[in-house]
Design an enzyme around this catalytic site. Structure first.
Site, PDB file in Angstrom:
ATOM      1  N   TYR A  42      16.954  28.696  10.661  1.00 24.14           N
ATOM      2  CA  TYR A  42      15.776  29.381  11.205  1.00 24.14           C
ATOM      3  C   TYR A  42      15.715  29.262  12.722  1.00 24.14           C
ATOM      4  CZ  TYR A  42      13.988  29.861   6.479  1.00 24.14           C
ATOM      5  OH  TYR A  42      13.829  30.205   5.170  1.00 24.14           O
TER       6      TYR A  42
ATOM      7  N   MET B 180      13.229  24.032   4.146  1.00 21.11           N
ATOM      8  CA  MET B 180      12.454  23.394   3.083  1.00 21.11           C
ATOM      9  C   MET B 180      13.350  22.564   2.152  1.00 21.11           C
ATOM     10  SD  MET B 180      10.030  25.113   0.169  1.00 21.11           S
ATOM     11  CE  MET B 180       8.742  25.680   1.257  1.00 21.11           C
TER      12      MET B 180
ATOM     13  N   LYS C 273       0.848  -1.206   0.000  1.00 17.68           N
ATOM     14  CA  LYS C 273       0.000   0.000   0.000  1.00 17.68           C
ATOM     15  C   LYS C 273       0.879   1.251   0.000  1.00 17.68           C
ATOM     16  CE  LYS C 273      -0.426  -0.302   5.016  1.00 17.68           C
ATOM     17  NZ  LYS C 273      -1.278  -0.797   6.104  1.00 17.68           N
TER      18      LYS C 273
ATOM     19  N   ARG D 133     -10.919  -0.231  14.287  1.00 22.24           N
ATOM     20  CA  ARG D 133     -10.813   0.538  13.049  1.00 22.24           C
ATOM     21  C   ARG D 133     -11.828  -0.029  12.063  1.00 22.24           C
ATOM     22  NH1 ARG D 133      -4.844   1.059  10.452  1.00 22.24           N
ATOM     23  NH2 ARG D 133      -5.379  -1.023   9.748  1.00 22.24           N
TER      24      ARG D 133
HETATM   25  C1  LIG Z   1      -0.662  -1.894   6.623  1.00 22.68           C
HETATM   26  C2  LIG Z   1      -1.333  -3.153   6.918  1.00 22.68           C
HETATM   27  C3  LIG Z   1      -0.586  -4.321   7.096  1.00 22.68           C
HETATM   28  C4  LIG Z   1       0.917  -4.315   7.125  1.00 22.68           C
HETATM   29  O1  LIG Z   1       1.342  -3.664   8.302  1.00 22.68           O
HETATM   30  P1  LIG Z   1       2.907  -3.568   8.670  1.00 22.68           P
HETATM   31  O2  LIG Z   1       2.904  -3.069  10.060  1.00 22.68           O
HETATM   32  O3  LIG Z   1       3.502  -2.595   7.714  1.00 22.68           O
HETATM   33  O4  LIG Z   1       3.459  -4.923   8.510  1.00 22.68           O
HETATM   34  C5  LIG Z   1      -1.277  -5.503   7.272  1.00 22.68           C
HETATM   35  N1  LIG Z   1      -2.618  -5.528   7.274  1.00 22.68           N
HETATM   36  C6  LIG Z   1      -3.378  -4.428   7.126  1.00 22.68           C
HETATM   37  C7  LIG Z   1      -4.854  -4.524   7.155  1.00 22.68           C
HETATM   38  C8  LIG Z   1      -2.761  -3.205   6.952  1.00 22.68           C
HETATM   39  O5  LIG Z   1      -3.498  -2.102   6.802  1.00 22.68           O
END
Ligand SMILES: *Cc1c(COP(=O)(O)O)cnc(C)c1O
Length: 376
Positions: free
Chosen positions: A271, A319, A44, A139
């Site tokens: 800064y 930046m 992802k 979630r």
């Molecule tokens: C992101 C995610 C993972 C992988 O998580 P990691 O901590 O990066 O291994 C697995 N399952 C779901 C549903 C996720 O959203």
């Protein structure tokens, strides 16, 4: 000449990390005399910032790919990925179901609205689905009291040819730091899925790398683990480094020194003059800033490597630039190589910790303006 900054992506490190995970699972599988779980390589967020196309190549040995953007999933099919693909959040509107159908994408089903959309769908080929339980992550997923009814409803969609294979999934909230909570979630999952046919998918990186966790699930079920971050060579654990886990950084963020100067005692840098020299010293300016994705919250002392020597960041990140301490690096000059994180530098987890965040965020946040160099 473009600015001297780039992110080098190592395909062999991606493959190596996948092998490390597979070998650890193999070891446990041999001990408990069970087949090893299949691996969904989680890609992802543009493969945690490494680019989908690189992930497809680096993870060519994975049994499947998992992500949550439909476009990323389609990209995988168009690049020739033939094996399973799982959408971790499933689909969002009825029109998406035609895309799942056309590209043979497996889907999470985590809410009643998705079940209703499926029930109203016409598909050419039944779709593979994993029905998600909220076992304590809070979630996505059906609440405990609705899970079995939802599963039964999904089974009717299987019977009428809308869905193909079914599976059960859940997600851990604290697999990285609290085994007690994880065991409680596992218990809820086992109790609510007892007797329901289908594959099982519960483990993120932290759970996948916790020896024996997957093997504590009932042994008649085909399992699919879902490691993400560890495949990119960062650690899912706060108290265990990626190197200690045998992982290699797949991304190296590097830049160059573009200016050097000697500063007198009391001189302020950058800064807010967040750093002032306690003694005369030599400093360097690096062509990397927060617009490249380097965290602005990384302050004085954040590790960084200049010309192969580990040193520290000074003052506030700008930046497009940041300042480093060149004490003890007399050979440094304009053009000297700087590693912000990765091979030959600090780990992304160390930089993240200095900035009060996690490696995941830094990897995902590398800006589009940073050119990627792909190596084998
Ligand atoms: C992101 C995610 C993972 C992988 O998580 P990691 O901590 O990066 O291994 C697995 N399952 C779901 C549903 C996720 O959203």
């Amino acid at each position: 000449m473009p600015r001297p900054i780039s992110a080098t992506i190592s395909l062999s490190s991606l493959s190596h990390n996948l092998r490390v995970v597979a070998q650890q699972l193999d070891g446990t599988a041999a001990q408990v005399k069970r087949p090893r779980p299949n691996i969904w390589a989680v890609i992802k967020a543009n493969a945690y910032g490494h680019d989908i196309d690189n992930a497809i190549r680096g993870f060519s040995q994975a049994e499947g790919l998992a992500m949550l953007d439909l476009n990323e999933a389609v990209r995988c099919r168009e690049a020739g990925w033939e094996r399973p693909i799982l959408l971790l959040e499933g689909f969002f509107e009825p029109a998406d179901i035609a895309i799942l159908d056309h590209y043979r994408l497996a889907t999470a089903v985590h809410c009643k609205e998705q079940v209703d959309m499926l029930a109203a769908a016409k598909v050419a080929h039944p779709i593979d689905a994993f029905v998600k339980l909220n076992s304590g992550m809070g979630r996505l997923g059906f609440p405990e009291e609705d899970y079995r009814a939802a599963y039964e409803q999904v089974q009717t969609l299987q019977a009428c040819g809308i869905l193909n294979s079914l599976g059960k999934m859940t997600h851990f909230a604290r697999a990285d730091d609290d085994p007690v909570t994880t065991q409680q979630q596992l218990q809820v999952f086992n109790q609510l899925t007892q007797g329901l046919p289908g594959k099982v998918s519960v483990c993120n990186s932290a759970a996948t790398l916790t020896p024996g966790l997957w093997a504590s699930l009932p042994d008649h079920q085909e399992q699919w683990v879902r490691p993400g971050i560890c495949l990119y060579g960062a650690s899912p654990f706060a108290d265990k480094s990626a190197a200690a886990l045998g992982l290699r950084p797949a991304m190296t963020l590097s830049a160059k020194l573009i200016s050097l100067r000697n500063i007198p005692i009391g001189a302020g840098i950058g800064y807010g003059h967040a750093f002032t020299a306690a003694a005369p010293m030599r400093i360097g300016i690096v062509a990397c800033g927060y617009a490249d994705g380097y965290p602005r919250h990384a302050g004085t002392g954040t590790p960084i490597t200049v010309d192969g020597v580990r040193t520290r960041l000074l003052g506030r990140v700008s930046m497009d630039m940041l300042a480093v301490d060149l004490t003890g690096i007399p050979q440094a000059s304009v053009g000297s190589p700087v590693v912000l994180w990765g091979e030959g530098g600090p780990s992304v987890d160390e930089v993240a910790q200095a900035a009060g965040t996690i490696g995941y965020e830094l990897l995902c946040a590398v800006a589009a303006r940073v050119p990627k160099i792909v190596i084998c």
